[in-house]
Design a protein around this motif. Structure first.
Motif, PDB file in Angstrom:
ATOM      1  N   ALA A 125      39.976 -63.458   1.395  1.00 13.95           N
ATOM      2  CA  ALA A 125      39.497 -62.009   1.648  1.00 13.95           C
ATOM      3  C   ALA A 125      39.597 -61.173   0.460  1.00 13.95           C
ATOM      4  O   ALA A 125      40.545 -61.303  -0.430  1.00 13.95           O
ATOM      5  N   GLU A 145      35.998 -66.741   5.857  1.00 12.04           N
ATOM      6  CA  GLU A 145      35.659 -65.451   4.823  1.00 12.04           C
ATOM      7  C   GLU A 145      35.721 -64.173   5.777  1.00 12.04           C
ATOM      8  O   GLU A 145      35.089 -63.076   5.102  1.00 12.04           O
ATOM      9  N   GLY A 146      36.176 -64.272   6.864  1.00 12.88           N
ATOM     10  CA  GLY A 146      36.145 -62.825   7.657  1.00 12.88           C
ATOM     11  C   GLY A 146      35.302 -63.003   8.927  1.00 12.88           C
ATOM     12  O   GLY A 146      34.733 -64.069   9.310  1.00 12.88           O
ATOM     13  N   GLY A 147      35.099 -61.984   9.766  1.00 11.84           N
ATOM     14  CA  GLY A 147      35.778 -60.709   9.322  1.00 11.84           C
ATOM     15  C   GLY A 147      37.224 -60.719   9.965  1.00 11.84           C
ATOM     16  O   GLY A 147      37.947 -61.370  10.272  1.00 11.84           O
ATOM     17  N   GLN A 177      28.609 -53.917   3.302  1.00 11.86           N
ATOM     18  CA  GLN A 177      29.207 -54.834   2.332  1.00 11.86           C
ATOM     19  C   GLN A 177      29.451 -54.143   0.796  1.00 11.86           C
ATOM     20  O   GLN A 177      28.595 -53.383   0.407  1.00 11.86           O
ATOM     21  N   VAL A 213      32.812 -67.768   9.697  1.00  6.27           N
ATOM     22  CA  VAL A 213      32.752 -66.409   9.519  1.00  6.27           C
ATOM     23  C   VAL A 213      32.548 -66.097  11.051  1.00  6.27           C
ATOM     24  O   VAL A 213      31.972 -66.978  11.979  1.00  6.27           O
ATOM     25  N   THR A 249      30.251 -60.374  10.951  1.00  3.99           N
ATOM     26  CA  THR A 249      30.196 -60.618   9.400  1.00  3.99           C
ATOM     27  C   THR A 249      28.597 -60.947   9.229  1.00  3.99           C
ATOM     28  O   THR A 249      27.674 -60.609   8.378  1.00  3.99           O
ATOM     29  N   ARG A 306      30.829 -50.274   7.706  1.00  8.09           N
ATOM     30  CA  ARG A 306      30.851 -51.811   7.866  1.00  8.09           C
ATOM     31  C   ARG A 306      29.788 -52.309   6.730  1.00  8.09           C
ATOM     32  O   ARG A 306      28.999 -53.180   7.203  1.00  8.09           O
ATOM     33  N   ASP A 322      26.309 -58.549   7.118  1.00  8.51           N
ATOM     34  CA  ASP A 322      26.265 -58.932   5.704  1.00  8.51           C
ATOM     35  C   ASP A 322      25.063 -59.940   5.665  1.00  8.51           C
ATOM     36  O   ASP A 322      24.607 -60.112   4.674  1.00  8.51           O
ATOM     37  N   SER A 369      35.909 -52.980   4.277  1.00 10.30           N
ATOM     38  CA  SER A 369      34.702 -52.419   3.816  1.00 10.30           C
ATOM     39  C   SER A 369      34.842 -50.967   4.431  1.00 10.30           C
ATOM     40  O   SER A 369      35.841 -50.646   4.858  1.00 10.30           O
TER      41      SER A 369
END
Length: 221
Positions: A7, A152-154, A22, A46, A50, A20, A54, A16
């Motif tokens: 992250a 990679e998130g969130g 990106q 993810v 996310t 929210r 995004d 962010s």
């Protein structure tokens, strides 16, 4: 299975802004590092939040890295995984294109029509009643041959993975900006811990771009 959470956060720990949207927290050097981590992974995971915020593609950007994967007998891009309890992933999401295999992890609560729509574009994994049971879902990913996992998130998913004891390593780029906002997402949202806090062993600290990369191993003691 080895699970790496990666992250980029602001100096005050935000993923962010409260909108929210990106944000570019890191720079070119960190983007290249992330691409290398992706290329070394079997799958990138993810949460559906996310995807909705995004619309990430989650593919390896560098052609040399993709070619190296081909030479190693692997597909050019790692598989992509969405944790999506209720089947909210849009059918036109970038993550559902044909650039890589995609898995969508659902709960039993996901509507039948959403399952049907997604089944045309991804491999479905059902685990859990109202929410995705991450232990069962990740066991299914392992059975599919996906051993090295990059998350990679969130923040909601990352917290849930720590709660389930599934995280082996945390790599955090800390950028030189302050975002603020009580409603801005953090690295690990969710309900939060009140006891038995996961602890980490700091493995390395590296200056990168205008920030710092912290690499932690989960303390299993």
């Amino acid at each position: 299975m080895h699970v790496v959470v990666n992250a980029a956060v602001s100096a005050d720990g935000k993923l962010s802004s409260r909108r929210r949207e990106q944000l570019a927290i890191s720079g070119a050097d960190d983007f290249a590092r992330v691409d290398q981590v992706r290329a070394a992974s079997d799958a990138i995971v993810v949460g559906v939040g996310t995807v909705l915020a995004d619309d990430p593609h989650l593919t390896v950007k560098d052609e040399d890295l993709r070619e190296q994967r081909r030479e190693d007998g692997r597909p050019p891009n790692p598989a992509r995984v969405v944790v999506d309890s209720n089947g909210r992933t849009p059918t036109d999401a970038e993550i559902l294109d044909d650039e890589a295999a995609t898995y969508v992890c659902l709960s039993e609560a996901a509507p039948v029509d959403r399952r049907a729509d997604l089944a045309d574009r991804a491999e479905l994994i059902t685990a859990g009643d109202e929410r995705v049971d991450l232990l069962r879902a990740f066991a299914a990913l392992r059975e599919a041959g996906l051993e090295r996992i990059m998350v990679e998130g969130g923040g909601e998913l990352i917290f849930s993975l720590f709660e389930a004891g599934l995280v082996d390593e945390l790599r955090t780029f800390v950028g030189p900006n302050v975002i603020g906002g009580r409603d801005a997402p953090t690295l690990a949202d969710g309900e939060g811990f009140v006891a038995d806090f996961p602890t980490l062993d700091l493995e390395s600290v590296d200056r990168l771009d205008d920030g710092v990369l912290l690499t932690w191993r989960v303390d299993e003691r």
